[in-house]
Design a protein around this motif. Structure first.
Motif, PDB file in Angstrom:
ATOM      1  N   GLY A   1       0.836  -1.204   0.000  1.00 43.93           N
ATOM      2  CA  GLY A   1       0.000   0.000   0.000  1.00 43.93           C
ATOM      3  C   GLY A   1       0.868   1.251   0.000  1.00 43.93           C
ATOM      4  N   LEU A   2       1.924   1.234   0.813  1.00 44.61           N
ATOM      5  CA  LEU A   2       2.863   2.361   0.868  1.00 44.61           C
ATOM      6  C   LEU A   2       3.614   2.506  -0.451  1.00 44.61           C
ATOM      7  N   LEU A   3       4.000   1.370  -1.028  1.00 45.49           N
ATOM      8  CA  LEU A   3       4.706   1.399  -2.317  1.00 45.49           C
ATOM      9  C   LEU A   3       3.846   2.065  -3.389  1.00 45.49           C
ATOM     10  N   LYS A   4       2.555   1.721  -3.413  1.00 44.57           N
ATOM     11  CA  LYS A   4       1.651   2.320  -4.406  1.00 44.57           C
ATOM     12  C   LYS A   4       1.488   3.826  -4.155  1.00 44.57           C
ATOM     13  N   GLN A   5       1.450   4.201  -2.876  1.00 39.91           N
ATOM     14  CA  GLN A   5       1.209   5.600  -2.527  1.00 39.91           C
ATOM     15  C   GLN A   5       2.432   6.489  -2.768  1.00 39.91           C
ATOM     16  N   TYR A   6       3.607   6.010  -2.362  1.00 40.75           N
ATOM     17  CA  TYR A   6       4.811   6.844  -2.396  1.00 40.75           C
ATOM     18  C   TYR A   6       5.766   6.512  -3.544  1.00 40.75           C
ATOM     19  N   GLY A   7       5.600   5.359  -4.141  1.00 37.76           N
ATOM     20  CA  GLY A   7       6.565   4.926  -5.154  1.00 37.76           C
ATOM     21  C   GLY A   7       7.778   4.238  -4.543  1.00 37.76           C
ATOM     22  N   TYR A   8       7.815   4.208  -3.220  1.00 41.20           N
ATOM     23  CA  TYR A   8       8.833   3.469  -2.460  1.00 41.20           C
ATOM     24  C   TYR A   8       8.221   3.206  -1.090  1.00 41.20           C
ATOM     25  N   ILE A   9       8.949   2.534  -0.195  1.00 45.19           N
ATOM     26  CA  ILE A   9       8.375   2.205   1.121  1.00 45.19           C
ATOM     27  C   ILE A   9       9.088   3.030   2.194  1.00 45.19           C
ATOM     28  N   PRO A  10       8.445   4.085   2.705  1.00 44.03           N
ATOM     29  CA  PRO A  10       9.084   4.930   3.717  1.00 44.03           C
ATOM     30  C   PRO A  10       9.226   4.196   5.049  1.00 44.03           C
ATOM     31  N   PHE A  11      10.417   4.269   5.636  1.00 47.52           N
ATOM     32  CA  PHE A  11      10.661   3.504   6.866  1.00 47.52           C
ATOM     33  C   PHE A  11       9.883   4.052   8.064  1.00 47.52           C
ATOM     34  N   ASP A  12       9.554   5.348   8.039  1.00 43.47           N
ATOM     35  CA  ASP A  12       8.871   5.918   9.213  1.00 43.47           C
ATOM     36  C   ASP A  12       7.390   5.528   9.263  1.00 43.47           C
ATOM     37  N   LEU A  13       6.881   4.959   8.165  1.00 46.81           N
ATOM     38  CA  LEU A  13       5.470   4.552   8.134  1.00 46.81           C
ATOM     39  C   LEU A  13       5.299   3.034   8.183  1.00 46.81           C
ATOM     40  N   GLU A  14       6.419   2.327   8.221  1.00 45.05           N
ATOM     41  CA  GLU A  14       6.373   0.853   8.167  1.00 45.05           C
ATOM     42  C   GLU A  14       6.932   0.286   9.464  1.00 45.05           C
ATOM     43  N   PRO A  15       6.034  -0.139  10.404  1.00 46.03           N
ATOM     44  CA  PRO A  15       6.523  -0.633  11.698  1.00 46.03           C
ATOM     45  C   PRO A  15       7.331  -1.934  11.603  1.00 46.03           C
ATOM     46  N   ASP A  16       7.099  -2.712  10.553  1.00 44.26           N
ATOM     47  CA  ASP A  16       7.804  -4.002  10.450  1.00 44.26           C
ATOM     48  C   ASP A  16       9.225  -3.898   9.907  1.00 44.26           C
ATOM     49  N   LYS A  17       9.658  -2.667   9.596  1.00 47.65           N
ATOM     50  CA  LYS A  17      11.035  -2.440   9.137  1.00 47.65           C
ATOM     51  C   LYS A  17      11.335  -3.153   7.806  1.00 47.65           C
ATOM     52  N   GLU A  18      12.646  -3.404   7.584  1.00 49.46           N
ATOM     53  CA  GLU A  18      13.130  -4.125   6.387  1.00 49.46           C
ATOM     54  C   GLU A  18      12.665  -3.477   5.079  1.00 49.46           C
ATOM     55  N   THR A  19      12.498  -2.160   5.084  1.00 48.23           N
ATOM     56  CA  THR A  19      11.879  -1.510   3.921  1.00 48.23           C
ATOM     57  C   THR A  19      12.756  -1.564   2.673  1.00 48.23           C
ATOM     58  N   VAL A  20      14.074  -1.514   2.836  1.00 53.55           N
ATOM     59  CA  VAL A  20      14.955  -1.572   1.659  1.00 53.55           C
ATOM     60  C   VAL A  20      14.877  -2.953   1.010  1.00 53.55           C
ATOM     61  N   ALA A  21      14.961  -3.981   1.854  1.00 56.49           N
ATOM     62  CA  ALA A  21      14.867  -5.353   1.333  1.00 56.49           C
ATOM     63  C   ALA A  21      13.529  -5.574   0.630  1.00 56.49           C
ATOM     64  N   LYS A  22      12.440  -5.134   1.264  1.00 51.45           N
ATOM     65  CA  LYS A  22      11.113  -5.299   0.658  1.00 51.45           C
ATOM     66  C   LYS A  22      11.041  -4.559  -0.666  1.00 51.45           C
ATOM     67  N   GLY A  23      11.502  -3.308  -0.651  1.00 51.21           N
ATOM     68  CA  GLY A  23      11.402  -2.480  -1.850  1.00 51.21           C
ATOM     69  C   GLY A  23      12.166  -3.053  -3.027  1.00 51.21           C
TER      70      GLY A  23
END
Length: 466
Positions: A164-186
């Motif tokens: 959902g964050l990826l669709k909204q921002y075009g990437y996954i912001p770490f401050d909005l993702e409590p589960d972390k690992e945003t770079v790996a996910k992205g």
């Protein structure tokens, strides 16, 4: 059936499977390692249906299928090499694997992430079922391409698991993702999105091609030009503070990565290597950084992930995110560097001892890297079937690719010192490319590689590179 009869039938069945690849070598340890590895790659996926075709689906209901249903799908590991190996040696099973994926999609609303006994575990990051299904479509297996595209798009457009964050921002912001690992996910989502774009292109769906091709470039958001690492970014577009950043740490306070650190994850763009080269500012800078990956020494920290093993510098062969990295040298015209490192890994990290693997098997992936690399081949791009040429270990390896055809990789003057390809021939004609296409492999034929003790000009020109 007596025990002896059952035993001999099982032995015969295994022998038939293991003889799908026949190697010629005088080194008995290499032979043991190779066939043990090949055996390991066949322990999964496992059949998950009854003799009458009934199986318990991802929706908890009993279904009856006209296909063999599979489970034990450790896809974050196996999309990298285990499945590309299967498309060469188990081509007869791929239609059923595709059917399994499509039925899981129908039953749970998304392609498998890590499926076990009919259950979605959601273990690991990204959409790793996508590259596997896309690879089968792009390689021309008997798969309904439209149904496959629908399943991939449906899986990639959900709002769960940071999408959902990826669709909204075009990437996954770490401050909005409590589960972390945003770079790996992205980075994992970006490579899966590229696979979707390729399938959309194949079926002529321009709209999905445009959307997912653009989204596949989202990896660029995480590249910090100042430090030249992939790093976490917040919803305002700011990277984390550099003074808190340790590229060696596999357990940040912030934890942007998954079983790895910035050194290992900054290369996870297997679908657009040349695009990554551009981010570094060109081939010279890219090569300098890639060279240093294999030499930098450092402490991973007290809370280091136990998965990060098999280190050559910060290249971690004992875990999957590193598995394609060595072969990136082919993309920048330095296949000899790949050859040297491939041989080092084949020799040092796969042995007949009790601790003969540098990491855990990860359901066949660790061994699939060996099987492919020992034959001189490796698929870097997550789908589509370009197999890069590295440095084969054996005098000869013959692959039964089905339909009564055999593809053979033959070497001339191969030894532990003659590790560099000097020249190549495909079916008797000069082959200057440092890769070979899936279609050429399954057509049957012979790739002859003449080896020598020093790097050569083979595979270095721009037109020779993948």
């Amino acid at each position: 059936h007596s025990f002896i009869e059952t035993f001999s039938e099982a032995s015969k069945a295994w022998r038939e499977e293991l003889e799908k690849i026949v190697i010629e070598t005088d080194n008995e340890d290499d032979r043991s390692v190779f066939y043990t590895a090949l055996y390991h790659t066949m322990v999964a996926p496992s059949v998950f249906c009854d003799v009458n075709g009934e199986y318990r689906g991802a929706d908890g209901e009993v279904h009856k299928g006209d296909f063999t249903n599979y489970t034990t799908l450790s896809l974050w590991d196996t999309y990298r090499a285990a499945h590309p190996l299967m498309t060469l040696i188990h081509r007869e099973k791929q239609k059923d694997i595709a059917q399994t994926f499509l039925h899981i999609f129908e039953q749970q609303g998304k392609l498998p992430v890590w499926h076990l006994m009919g259950n979605e575990t959601d273990c690991m990051v990204g959409n790793p079922g996508v590259p596997v299904l896309a690879d089968l479509v792009l390689k021309g297996f008997d798969v309904d391409a439209q149904a496959a595209l629908k399943a991939m798009v449906g899986s990639a457009m959900l709002d769960e698991r940071s999408m959902g964050l990826l669709k909204q921002y075009g990437y996954i912001p770490f401050d909005l993702e409590p589960d972390k690992e945003t770079v790996a996910k992205g980075l994992e989502y970006a490579l899966a999105d590229w696979c979707i774009a390729q399938v959309a292109k194949k079926v002529g769906d321009q709209e999905n091609y445009n959307y997912f091709n653009e989204r596949s470039k989202s990896y660029r958001h995480y590249f910090d030009k100042q430090s030249r690492f992939m790093r976490g970014k917040d919803s305002q577009g700011n990277f984390r503070d550099l003074k808190d950043f340790d590229p060696l740490s596999t357990k940040h306070r912030n934890d942007d990565y998954c079983e790895g650190n910035a050194w290992q994850y900054s290369w996870l763009v297997p679908h657009d290597v040349h695009g990554l080269v551009d981010l570094f500012g060109g081939e010279k800078a890219f090569i300098a950084k890639l060279d240093s990956l294999f030499t930098i020494e450092g402490d991973l920290g007290e809370e280091a992930s136990p998965d990060v093993t098999g280190l050559i510098g910060q290249y971690a062969h004992g875990n999957e995110p590193s598995h394609h990295i060595i072969y990136m040298y082919n993309y920048v015209g330095q296949p000899w560097k790949a050859a040297r490192l491939v041989r080092q890994v084949l020799r040092e990290q796969y042995r007949t001892d009790v601790d003969g693997l540098s990491g855990n098997e990860d359901v066949g992936q660790m061994s699939a890297w060996y099987v492919l690399s020992a034959m001189g081949l490796y698929q870097v791009e997550p789908a589509g079937g370009r197999y890069l040429i590295g440095s084969p270990l054996f005098d000869q390896a013959s692959i039964n690719v089905g339909d009564g055809k055999t593809f053979t990789v033959r070497t001339v003057n191969n030894s532990d010192t003659n590790i560099y390809v000097q020249s190549a021939q495909l079916n008797g004609k000069p082959h200057d490319k440092s890769y070979i296409d899936y279609g050429d492999i399954i057509a049957g034929g012979t790739l002859t590689l003449t080896m020598g003790p020093k790097p050569s000009k083979w595979g270095t020109s721009r037109k020779s590179r993948p």
